[in-house]
Design a protein around this motif. Structure first.
Motif, PDB file in Angstrom:
ATOM      1  N   LEU A 125      33.911 124.517  39.945  1.00  0.00           N
ATOM      2  CA  LEU A 125      33.714 124.772  38.521  1.00  0.00           C
ATOM      3  C   LEU A 125      34.659 123.834  37.771  1.00  0.00           C
ATOM      4  CD1 LEU A 125      33.873 128.685  38.726  1.00  0.00           C
ATOM      5  CD2 LEU A 125      31.854 127.221  38.968  1.00  0.00           C
ATOM      6  N   PRO A 126      34.162 122.733  37.227  1.00  0.00           N
ATOM      7  CA  PRO A 126      35.030 121.727  36.607  1.00  0.00           C
ATOM      8  C   PRO A 126      36.018 122.329  35.608  1.00  0.00           C
ATOM      9  CG  PRO A 126      32.800 120.894  36.745  1.00  0.00           C
ATOM     10  CD  PRO A 126      32.742 122.339  37.166  1.00  0.00           C
ATOM     11  N   GLY A 127      37.304 122.019  35.824  1.00  0.00           N
ATOM     12  CA  GLY A 127      38.356 122.512  34.951  1.00  0.00           C
ATOM     13  C   GLY A 127      38.933 123.843  35.386  1.00  0.00           C
ATOM     14  N   GLU A 128      38.124 124.657  36.062  1.00  0.00           N
ATOM     15  CA  GLU A 128      38.572 125.993  36.470  1.00  0.00           C
ATOM     16  C   GLU A 128      39.041 126.013  37.921  1.00  0.00           C
ATOM     17  OE1 GLU A 128      36.800 130.568  36.858  1.00  0.00           O
ATOM     18  OE2 GLU A 128      35.678 129.019  35.800  1.00  0.00           O
ATOM     19  N   THR A 129      38.330 125.342  38.805  1.00  0.00           N
ATOM     20  CA  THR A 129      38.718 125.267  40.206  1.00  0.00           C
ATOM     21  C   THR A 129      38.990 123.818  40.577  1.00  0.00           C
ATOM     22  OG1 THR A 129      36.463 124.944  41.037  1.00  0.00           O
ATOM     23  CG2 THR A 129      37.203 127.221  40.709  1.00  0.00           C
ATOM     24  N   ALA A 130      39.555 123.629  41.742  1.00  0.00           N
ATOM     25  CA  ALA A 130      39.831 122.274  42.210  1.00  0.00           C
ATOM     26  C   ALA A 130      38.529 121.517  42.438  1.00  0.00           C
ATOM     27  CB  ALA A 130      40.629 122.336  43.503  1.00  0.00           C
ATOM     28  N   GLN A 159      38.193 118.057  31.889  1.00  0.00           N
ATOM     29  CA  GLN A 159      37.584 119.378  32.047  1.00  0.00           C
ATOM     30  C   GLN A 159      38.648 120.468  32.146  1.00  0.00           C
ATOM     31  OE1 GLN A 159      34.476 120.018  31.641  1.00  0.00           O
ATOM     32  NE2 GLN A 159      33.735 117.898  31.635  1.00  0.00           N
ATOM     33  N   GLN A 160      39.777 120.155  32.757  1.00  0.00           N
ATOM     34  CA  GLN A 160      40.875 121.129  32.833  1.00  0.00           C
ATOM     35  C   GLN A 160      41.395 121.461  31.432  1.00  0.00           C
ATOM     36  OE1 GLN A 160      43.999 120.463  35.834  1.00  0.00           O
ATOM     37  NE2 GLN A 160      42.658 118.925  36.779  1.00  0.00           N
ATOM     38  N   LYS A 161      41.536 120.438  30.611  1.00  0.00           N
ATOM     39  CA  LYS A 161      42.013 120.647  29.242  1.00  0.00           C
ATOM     40  C   LYS A 161      41.022 121.489  28.449  1.00  0.00           C
ATOM     41  CE  LYS A 161      43.526 118.119  25.114  1.00  0.00           C
ATOM     42  NZ  LYS A 161      43.724 116.765  24.498  1.00  0.00           N
ATOM     43  N   LEU A 162      39.728 121.189  28.593  1.00  0.00           N
ATOM     44  CA  LEU A 162      38.697 121.954  27.887  1.00  0.00           C
ATOM     45  C   LEU A 162      38.688 123.409  28.341  1.00  0.00           C
ATOM     46  CD1 LEU A 162      35.740 119.381  27.912  1.00  0.00           C
ATOM     47  CD2 LEU A 162      37.167 120.042  25.950  1.00  0.00           C
ATOM     48  N   TYR A 163      38.890 123.630  29.630  1.00  0.00           N
ATOM     49  CA  TYR A 163      38.894 125.001  30.151  1.00  0.00           C
ATOM     50  C   TYR A 163      40.084 125.786  29.608  1.00  0.00           C
ATOM     51  CZ  TYR A 163      39.089 128.902  33.416  1.00  0.00           C
ATOM     52  OH  TYR A 163      39.153 130.163  33.960  1.00  0.00           O
ATOM     53  N   GLN A 164      41.264 125.153  29.547  1.00  0.00           N
ATOM     54  CA  GLN A 164      42.441 125.835  29.006  1.00  0.00           C
ATOM     55  C   GLN A 164      42.258 126.154  27.525  1.00  0.00           C
ATOM     56  OE1 GLN A 164      44.946 127.063  30.740  1.00  0.00           O
ATOM     57  NE2 GLN A 164      43.958 126.267  32.603  1.00  0.00           N
ATOM     58  N   MET A 190      29.433 119.918  35.030  1.00  0.00           N
ATOM     59  CA  MET A 190      28.384 120.708  35.679  1.00  0.00           C
ATOM     60  C   MET A 190      28.919 121.368  36.947  1.00  0.00           C
ATOM     61  SD  MET A 190      24.639 119.377  36.942  1.00  0.00           S
ATOM     62  CE  MET A 190      24.137 119.122  35.224  1.00  0.00           C
ATOM     63  N   ASN A 191      28.616 122.652  37.120  1.00  0.00           N
ATOM     64  CA  ASN A 191      29.040 123.380  38.303  1.00  0.00           C
ATOM     65  C   ASN A 191      28.229 122.947  39.521  1.00  0.00           C
ATOM     66  OD1 ASN A 191      30.742 124.785  36.591  1.00  0.00           O
ATOM     67  ND2 ASN A 191      29.380 126.533  36.390  1.00  0.00           N
ATOM     68  N   TRP A 192      28.871 122.944  40.683  1.00  0.00           N
ATOM     69  CA  TRP A 192      28.177 122.549  41.904  1.00  0.00           C
ATOM     70  C   TRP A 192      28.805 123.202  43.123  1.00  0.00           C
ATOM     71  CZ3 TRP A 192      30.280 118.794  45.585  1.00  0.00           C
ATOM     72  CH2 TRP A 192      31.529 118.284  45.218  1.00  0.00           C
ATOM     73  N   PHE A 193      28.045 123.243  44.195  1.00  0.00           N
ATOM     74  CA  PHE A 193      28.523 123.776  45.466  1.00  0.00           C
ATOM     75  C   PHE A 193      28.659 122.631  46.464  1.00  0.00           C
ATOM     76  CE2 PHE A 193      27.102 127.841  43.827  1.00  0.00           C
ATOM     77  CZ  PHE A 193      27.969 128.752  44.423  1.00  0.00           C
ATOM     78  N   GLU A 194      29.764 122.618  47.183  1.00  0.00           N
ATOM     79  CA  GLU A 194      29.979 121.655  48.252  1.00  0.00           C
ATOM     80  C   GLU A 194      29.852 122.396  49.571  1.00  0.00           C
ATOM     81  OE1 GLU A 194      31.346 119.171  51.121  1.00  0.00           O
ATOM     82  OE2 GLU A 194      32.809 120.698  50.572  1.00  0.00           O
ATOM     83  N   LEU A 212      40.975 127.716  45.078  1.00  0.00           N
ATOM     84  CA  LEU A 212      41.726 126.476  44.917  1.00  0.00           C
ATOM     85  C   LEU A 212      41.832 126.129  43.443  1.00  0.00           C
ATOM     86  CD1 LEU A 212      40.025 124.413  47.775  1.00  0.00           C
ATOM     87  CD2 LEU A 212      42.194 125.634  47.875  1.00  0.00           C
ATOM     88  N   LYS A 213      43.058 126.037  42.953  1.00  0.00           N
ATOM     89  CA  LYS A 213      43.273 125.697  41.552  1.00  0.00           C
ATOM     90  C   LYS A 213      43.227 124.176  41.374  1.00  0.00           C
ATOM     91  CE  LYS A 213      46.094 129.747  40.436  1.00  0.00           C
ATOM     92  NZ  LYS A 213      47.401 130.230  39.908  1.00  0.00           N
ATOM     93  N   PRO A 214      42.820 123.723  40.192  1.00  0.00           N
ATOM     94  CA  PRO A 214      42.735 122.272  39.959  1.00  0.00           C
ATOM     95  C   PRO A 214      44.106 121.621  39.942  1.00  0.00           C
ATOM     96  CG  PRO A 214      42.345 123.477  37.919  1.00  0.00           C
ATOM     97  CD  PRO A 214      42.393 124.504  39.013  1.00  0.00           C
ATOM     98  N   ASN A 215      44.148 120.358  40.296  1.00  0.00           N
ATOM     99  CA  ASN A 215      45.376 119.581  40.317  1.00  0.00           C
ATOM    100  C   ASN A 215      45.554 118.891  38.964  1.00  0.00           C
ATOM    101  OD1 ASN A 215      47.516 117.896  40.798  1.00  0.00           O
ATOM    102  ND2 ASN A 215      46.470 116.615  42.305  1.00  0.00           N
ATOM    103  N   PRO A 216      46.603 119.239  38.204  1.00  0.00           N
ATOM    104  CA  PRO A 216      46.814 118.630  36.875  1.00  0.00           C
ATOM    105  C   PRO A 216      46.937 117.108  36.947  1.00  0.00           C
ATOM    106  CG  PRO A 216      48.234 120.541  37.171  1.00  0.00           C
ATOM    107  CD  PRO A 216      47.636 120.249  38.506  1.00  0.00           C
ATOM    108  N   SER A 217      47.297 116.581  38.126  1.00  0.00           N
ATOM    109  CA  SER A 217      47.460 115.137  38.287  1.00  0.00           C
ATOM    110  C   SER A 217      46.292 114.504  39.039  1.00  0.00           C
ATOM    111  CB  SER A 217      48.767 114.842  39.039  1.00  0.00           C
ATOM    112  OG  SER A 217      49.873 115.383  38.354  1.00  0.00           O
ATOM    113  N   CYS A 218      45.148 115.154  38.982  1.00  0.00           N
ATOM    114  CA  CYS A 218      43.965 114.642  39.686  1.00  0.00           C
ATOM    115  C   CYS A 218      43.655 113.214  39.249  1.00  0.00           C
ATOM    116  CB  CYS A 218      42.762 115.538  39.415  1.00  0.00           C
ATOM    117  SG  CYS A 218      41.238 115.014  40.245  1.00  0.00           S
ATOM    118  N   ASP A 219      43.246 112.383  40.208  1.00  0.00           N
ATOM    119  CA  ASP A 219      42.945 110.984  39.909  1.00  0.00           C
ATOM    120  C   ASP A 219      41.680 110.821  39.071  1.00  0.00           C
ATOM    121  OD1 ASP A 219      45.169 110.125  41.284  1.00  0.00           O
ATOM    122  OD2 ASP A 219      44.095 109.845  43.177  1.00  0.00           O
TER     123      ASP A 219
END
Length: 385
Positions: free
Chosen positions: A209-214, A300-305, A189-193, A286-293
């Motif tokens: 934006l899960p998978g698209e941004t950090a 979500q990154q995999k689904l976005y790709q 789910m998309n959200w604003f911080e 900000l791009k997502p970190n492939p090694s995110c904990d």
């Protein structure tokens, strides 16, 4: 009790009675937004955005459900703005109470002291706009039981008992932000911080934006990198500063980007900062970190790709046309893609707001952008024929 204290107590009592009287006689609800320009239409000026071509269908705002987590200095103003804009439903989460110490901020009033923030907010907001539906939860979302309830409401809390449209984080601590981040990564789910600094002179808003941004765990603050317990940073007797101006500005940017996201107009800024000392507004992506904990973030990154690969690639060919003015000057307008020397700044992805041609004198003499003075540049421009 002194005379002054008695008068203050009487004023607060009268304010509370007046508020109760107003709330007992709310204006009637409006089933359909009207663009009719009359003084009695609360939506006429909002619908003007549609008449002017800014928004295609402003009335769609009545179909959206937004969750506001944290109803403090930023969250309360955010909720009020969305209410005045005619949002369909607001779900408010907070576990704090209104205090007189909060009166330096916007929204809350002295007679609400002691009430839960979500109750005080819903009472005020329902009077401002009875067309909006409110759902309040006086709870801490970071506990195990409440976290499950939080995810449930995000998943089925909309007007149609389905997934809500957006989550707005207006909390003031790392633990709550991580809870929101975990829930939204799990649901995709998309959200604003959003946030305001402890010294009250800077803030930011960021779309996730899960998978698209950090996500919030992809680029953690220093507190995560150092492993310091957040509770140890809060000193006894020391209160964080707060300014209604900074909080109002951050809330305004948060709601502005929320409206652009929901109603699909303009450009949603991925990250927008604010520094009040210099009135500086940095932006970045900000791009997502492939090694995110967070394993859900990696999922979500995999689904976005996979989504990007499945989308057909659109290739648009544009024929370049050279325009020559029919006059003695022979001026030509060419595309910006022409072979022009670019001046790049040290920061990757940033460019100078202007460029200086290699030859400004007309005699083939190169002018260094670091050494040229304004007077020299003006003389060189005057010599052009």
């Amino acid at each position: 009790m002194s005379t002054i204290e008695e008068l203050k107590a009487k004023v607060e009592q009268l304010e509370a009675e007046l508020t109760a009287l107003k709330q007992s006689q709310p204006r009637s609800k409006i089933d359909v937004m009207s663009s009719e320009v009359v003084d009695s239409n609360p939506y006429s000026r909002l619908m003007a955005l549609q008449r002017m071509g800014i928004v295609k269908n402003y009335e769609n705002i009545r179909t959206f459900t937004v969750a506001v987590v944290g109803v403090g200095g930023v969250g309360s103003v955010t909720a009020e703005m969305l209410t005045r804009c005619g949002i369909g439903k607001l779900i408010l989460f907070d576990y704090d109470t209104v205090e007189l110490a909060n009166m330096n901020r916007l929204f809350f009033q002295p007679h609400q002291s002691g009430l839960s923030k979500v109750k005080a907010a819903s009472d005020t907001l329902s009077f401002i706009n009875p067309d909006v539906q409110f759902e309040v939860h006086n709870m801490n979302i970071t506990t195990i039981d409440n976290f499950d309830k939080f995810i449930e409401r995000l998943n089925i809390g909309s007007l149609k008992n389905g997934r809500i449209d957006l989550v707005l984080s207006c909390v003031d601590n790392f633990e709550a932000r991580m809870a929101i981040n975990t829930a939204c990564n799990e649901l995709g789910m998309n959200w604003f911080e959003s946030g305001v600094s402890e010294n009250a002179v800077s803030g930011h808003v960021q779309v996730v934006l899960p998978g698209e941004t950090a996500c919030f765990a992809c680029a953690p603050p220093l507190i995560v990198a150092t492993g310091i317990d957040e509770k140890t940073l809060k000193r006894d007797g020391v209160c964080a500063a707060s300014l209604p101006t900074t909080m109002g500005i951050v809330a305004g940017f948060l709601v502005q980007n929320t409206l652009k996201y929901l109603l699909d107009f303009g450009t949603v800024t991925k990250y927008l900062g604010y520094n009040a000392m210099q009135d500086f507004f940095p932006t970045m992506s900000l791009k997502p970190n492939p090694s995110c904990d967070d394993r859900h973030c990696q999922k979500q990154q995999k689904l976005y790709q996979e989504k990007l690969v499945s989308q057909p690639q659109r290739v648009v060919e544009v024929a370049e046309e050279v325009i020559v003015h029919e006059d003695d000057w022979g001026i030509e307008l060419v595309s910006e893609s022409a072979d022009v020397k670019e001046n790049k700044s040290v920061a990757e992805g940033l460019e100078l707001a202007y460029t200086v041609p290699d030859d400004v004198s007309g005699a083939g003499e190169s002018v260094a952008t670091d050494d040229v003075s304004l007077e020299e540049l003006m003389n060189a421009m005057k010599s052009l024929k």
